[in-house]
Design a protein around this motif. Structure first.
Motif, PDB file in Angstrom:
ATOM      1  N   GLN A  10      29.805  34.131  -1.985  1.00  0.00           N
ATOM      2  CA  GLN A  10      30.546  34.946  -2.942  1.00  0.00           C
ATOM      3  C   GLN A  10      29.785  36.181  -3.414  1.00  0.00           C
ATOM      4  O   GLN A  10      30.394  37.182  -3.790  1.00  0.00           O
ATOM      5  CB  GLN A  10      30.917  34.097  -4.173  1.00  0.00           C
ATOM      6  CG  GLN A  10      31.798  32.908  -3.868  1.00  0.00           C
ATOM      7  CD  GLN A  10      33.182  33.332  -3.410  1.00  0.00           C
ATOM      8  OE1 GLN A  10      33.640  34.433  -3.699  1.00  0.00           O
ATOM      9  NE2 GLN A  10      33.844  32.466  -2.661  1.00  0.00           N
ATOM     10  N   ASN A  11      28.447  36.115  -3.397  1.00  0.00           N
ATOM     11  CA  ASN A  11      27.671  37.154  -4.085  1.00  0.00           C
ATOM     12  C   ASN A  11      26.679  37.910  -3.222  1.00  0.00           C
ATOM     13  O   ASN A  11      26.153  38.934  -3.648  1.00  0.00           O
ATOM     14  CB  ASN A  11      26.879  36.511  -5.244  1.00  0.00           C
ATOM     15  CG  ASN A  11      27.772  35.806  -6.235  1.00  0.00           C
ATOM     16  OD1 ASN A  11      28.593  36.440  -6.881  1.00  0.00           O
ATOM     17  ND2 ASN A  11      27.626  34.497  -6.355  1.00  0.00           N
ATOM     18  N   ILE A  12      26.367  37.409  -2.024  1.00  0.00           N
ATOM     19  CA  ILE A  12      25.286  37.988  -1.231  1.00  0.00           C
ATOM     20  C   ILE A  12      25.788  38.285   0.182  1.00  0.00           C
ATOM     21  O   ILE A  12      26.465  37.461   0.799  1.00  0.00           O
ATOM     22  CB  ILE A  12      24.079  37.030  -1.167  1.00  0.00           C
ATOM     23  CG1 ILE A  12      23.534  36.770  -2.573  1.00  0.00           C
ATOM     24  CG2 ILE A  12      22.972  37.584  -0.272  1.00  0.00           C
ATOM     25  CD1 ILE A  12      22.499  35.666  -2.637  1.00  0.00           C
ATOM     26  N   THR A  13      25.431  39.466   0.679  1.00  0.00           N
ATOM     27  CA  THR A  13      25.760  39.841   2.054  1.00  0.00           C
ATOM     28  C   THR A  13      24.583  39.494   2.966  1.00  0.00           C
ATOM     29  O   THR A  13      23.437  39.825   2.658  1.00  0.00           O
ATOM     30  CB  THR A  13      26.046  41.349   2.150  1.00  0.00           C
ATOM     31  OG1 THR A  13      27.154  41.669   1.294  1.00  0.00           O
ATOM     32  CG2 THR A  13      26.384  41.752   3.580  1.00  0.00           C
ATOM     33  N   ILE A  14      24.872  38.822   4.061  1.00  0.00           N
ATOM     34  CA  ILE A  14      23.848  38.501   5.059  1.00  0.00           C
ATOM     35  C   ILE A  14      23.979  39.497   6.213  1.00  0.00           C
ATOM     36  O   ILE A  14      25.045  39.604   6.831  1.00  0.00           O
ATOM     37  CB  ILE A  14      23.987  37.068   5.590  1.00  0.00           C
ATOM     38  CG1 ILE A  14      23.953  36.051   4.439  1.00  0.00           C
ATOM     39  CG2 ILE A  14      22.897  36.776   6.613  1.00  0.00           C
ATOM     40  CD1 ILE A  14      22.638  35.953   3.727  1.00  0.00           C
ATOM     41  N   VAL A  15      22.911  40.232   6.479  1.00  0.00           N
ATOM     42  CA  VAL A  15      22.883  41.188   7.588  1.00  0.00           C
ATOM     43  C   VAL A  15      21.983  40.608   8.680  1.00  0.00           C
ATOM     44  O   VAL A  15      20.811  40.329   8.443  1.00  0.00           O
ATOM     45  CB  VAL A  15      22.345  42.559   7.139  1.00  0.00           C
ATOM     46  CG1 VAL A  15      22.280  43.516   8.320  1.00  0.00           C
ATOM     47  CG2 VAL A  15      23.214  43.128   6.026  1.00  0.00           C
ATOM     48  N   LYS A  16      22.559  40.421   9.870  1.00  0.00           N
ATOM     49  CA  LYS A  16      21.792  39.829  10.968  1.00  0.00           C
ATOM     50  C   LYS A  16      21.569  40.853  12.078  1.00  0.00           C
ATOM     51  O   LYS A  16      22.517  41.473  12.563  1.00  0.00           O
ATOM     52  CB  LYS A  16      22.536  38.602  11.520  1.00  0.00           C
ATOM     53  CG  LYS A  16      22.608  37.441  10.543  1.00  0.00           C
ATOM     54  CD  LYS A  16      23.377  36.264  11.101  1.00  0.00           C
ATOM     55  CE  LYS A  16      24.861  36.491  11.049  1.00  0.00           C
ATOM     56  NZ  LYS A  16      25.651  35.275  11.335  1.00  0.00           N
ATOM     57  N   GLU A  17      20.309  41.020  12.435  1.00  0.00           N
ATOM     58  CA  GLU A  17      19.931  41.876  13.572  1.00  0.00           C
ATOM     59  C   GLU A  17      19.128  41.005  14.530  1.00  0.00           C
ATOM     60  O   GLU A  17      17.904  40.931  14.450  1.00  0.00           O
ATOM     61  CB  GLU A  17      19.115  43.085  13.103  1.00  0.00           C
ATOM     62  CG  GLU A  17      19.871  44.025  12.173  1.00  0.00           C
ATOM     63  CD  GLU A  17      19.018  45.196  11.725  1.00  0.00           C
ATOM     64  OE1 GLU A  17      18.069  45.550  12.443  1.00  0.00           O
ATOM     65  OE2 GLU A  17      19.306  45.742  10.640  1.00  0.00           O
ATOM     66  N   PHE A  18      19.844  40.345  15.425  1.00  0.00           N
ATOM     67  CA  PHE A  18      19.207  39.392  16.329  1.00  0.00           C
ATOM     68  C   PHE A  18      18.977  40.031  17.698  1.00  0.00           C
ATOM     69  O   PHE A  18      19.930  40.373  18.397  1.00  0.00           O
ATOM     70  CB  PHE A  18      20.070  38.145  16.492  1.00  0.00           C
ATOM     71  CG  PHE A  18      20.131  37.277  15.255  1.00  0.00           C
ATOM     72  CD1 PHE A  18      19.225  37.431  14.226  1.00  0.00           C
ATOM     73  CD2 PHE A  18      21.091  36.288  15.127  1.00  0.00           C
ATOM     74  CE1 PHE A  18      19.279  36.631  13.088  1.00  0.00           C
ATOM     75  CE2 PHE A  18      21.151  35.473  14.010  1.00  0.00           C
ATOM     76  CZ  PHE A  18      20.230  35.653  12.987  1.00  0.00           C
ATOM     77  N   GLU A  19      17.726  40.170  18.047  1.00  0.00           N
ATOM     78  CA  GLU A  19      17.379  40.580  19.405  1.00  0.00           C
ATOM     79  C   GLU A  19      17.400  39.335  20.286  1.00  0.00           C
ATOM     80  O   GLU A  19      17.091  38.238  19.820  1.00  0.00           O
ATOM     81  CB  GLU A  19      15.986  41.216  19.407  1.00  0.00           C
ATOM     82  CG  GLU A  19      15.560  41.808  20.731  1.00  0.00           C
ATOM     83  CD  GLU A  19      14.206  42.503  20.610  1.00  0.00           C
ATOM     84  OE1 GLU A  19      13.274  42.114  21.344  1.00  0.00           O
ATOM     85  OE2 GLU A  19      14.092  43.418  19.768  1.00  0.00           O
ATOM     86  N   GLU A  20      17.768  39.495  21.541  1.00  0.00           N
ATOM     87  CA  GLU A  20      17.802  38.336  22.426  1.00  0.00           C
ATOM     88  C   GLU A  20      16.385  37.808  22.629  1.00  0.00           C
ATOM     89  O   GLU A  20      15.500  38.525  23.109  1.00  0.00           O
ATOM     90  CB  GLU A  20      18.430  38.709  23.768  1.00  0.00           C
ATOM     91  CG  GLU A  20      18.642  37.512  24.679  1.00  0.00           C
ATOM     92  CD  GLU A  20      19.418  37.863  25.929  1.00  0.00           C
ATOM     93  OE1 GLU A  20      19.476  37.005  26.828  1.00  0.00           O
ATOM     94  OE2 GLU A  20      19.941  38.982  26.010  1.00  0.00           O
TER      95      GLU A  20
END
Length: 321
Positions: free
Chosen positions: A177-187
């Motif tokens: 509800q309150n936090i954005t998760i930003v994912k930058e996954f390299e293979e």
């Protein structure tokens, strides 16, 4: 007493004083060693307590997930038949309405009472909601079983991204509800590890980041010139070189004061209020990464901007000589 005897006595006295000083030094060294051993025992005790809790929790979760898995598979497996039977009933009703368009008064009363049009419209939605809910439960059970893998006593090659995703699923209710998760996954290649222990490290670091962002006292008040920033956690995975990878977890919270940054990995050190955590999470996380997996765990923080915890791991563990 002759002068020779005096000199001999002074020499003897000097030797005794030196012996006493040497003994004092040896005692001081032993005291220091005892303190070091006591500190190491305390750290080991904390680590053993945490590992025992993990094992007990894993056993409990494994049992619960097994118990849940059977009935939910029964429900999920029967839902397609429910849909099929409902479709058949709808067909029968359509044929009946086309063949017998005129209803008796009793039938009309029943149709008005049950609101047939609404039931025909709502029933497929209910079944679909049941399918979504059952699928969600099955997914959570699978995630729990993957997170607490008790059947892997030896290191195995594992997918770190899968471990991170499983951890996020378990923490979803805290941040959604309150936090954005930003994912930058390299293979990344699979990494040789105890994945259940690394999952615990991911859980500790992400839980701490969520705690920081949900702590209202750490959030700056919004002003006209500076609106309140959106709470965010960034997870970045990289391949550093041919033999190692990294995972960085960054929050944009209040950051860690410089005088505390060096202490956060100490056993039992915590900035949380009394009763909210033992202060073992980061200490044990560092032991898992550095001692068990021969990697590195370190922190960089800027007060007012946030903190980054970086894990560096070898892809393959060194062979014992």
């Amino acid at each position: 007493m002759t002068e020779a005897n005096l000199q001999q006595l002074e020499q003897r006295n000097a030797e005794l004083e030196k012996t006493i000083e040497d003994l004092k030094g040896a005692i001081a060294q032993k005291d220091t060693k005892v303190e070091e051993i006591a500190g190491e025992l305390e750290r080991l005790q904390g680590h053993m307590i945490q590992m025992e809790k993990m094992a007990m929790l894993g056993q409990m979760v494994s049992g619960i997930s097994h118990d849940i898995n059977n009935p939910i598979n029964f429900i999920y497996g029967n839902l397609p038949y429910v849909e099929e039977h409902i479709d058949d009933l709808f067909k029968v009703l359509e044929v009946y309405q086309s063949v017998c368009p005129e209803n008796s008064e009793e039938i009309e009363d029943v149709l008005d009472e049950v609101e047939l049009d609404y039931v025909l419209d709502d029933l497929p939605r209910i079944v679909n909601s049941m399918k979504v809910g059952a699928d969600r439960i099955r997914s959570l059970v699978l995630t729990l079983r993957n997170f607490y893998r008790l059947d892997e006593p030896q290191m195995k090659a594992a997918n770190l991204e899968e471990g991170i995703e499983n951890t996020l699923v378990l923490l979803n209710n805290r941040y959604k509800q309150n936090i954005t998760i930003v994912k930058e996954f390299e293979e990344l290649p699979e990494v040789e590890c105890y994945i259940n222990q690394l999952n615990q490290v991911f859980m500790n670091l992400l839980s701490n980041a969520i705690d920081v962002l949900l702590d209202e006292s750490s959030q700056e008040e919004a002003t006209e010139d500076r609106p309140k920033k959106k709470r965010e956690i960034a997870i970045v995975t990289k391949r550093l070189d041919e033999s190692s990878v990294s995972i960085a977890i960054t929050d944009n919270g209040a950051g860690i004061p410089s005088e505390l940054e060096e202490r956060i990995f100490e056993p039992f050190f915590t900035t949380k209020p009394m009763g909210l955590g033992t202060g073992l999470g980061l200490s044990i996380s560092r032991q898992i990464i550095e001692q068990t997996h021969h990697g590195r765990l370190y922190c960089h923080s800027t007060p007012g901007e946030g903190s980054t915890f970086t894990i560096e791991l070898p892809i393959s563990q060194p062979q014992a000589g």
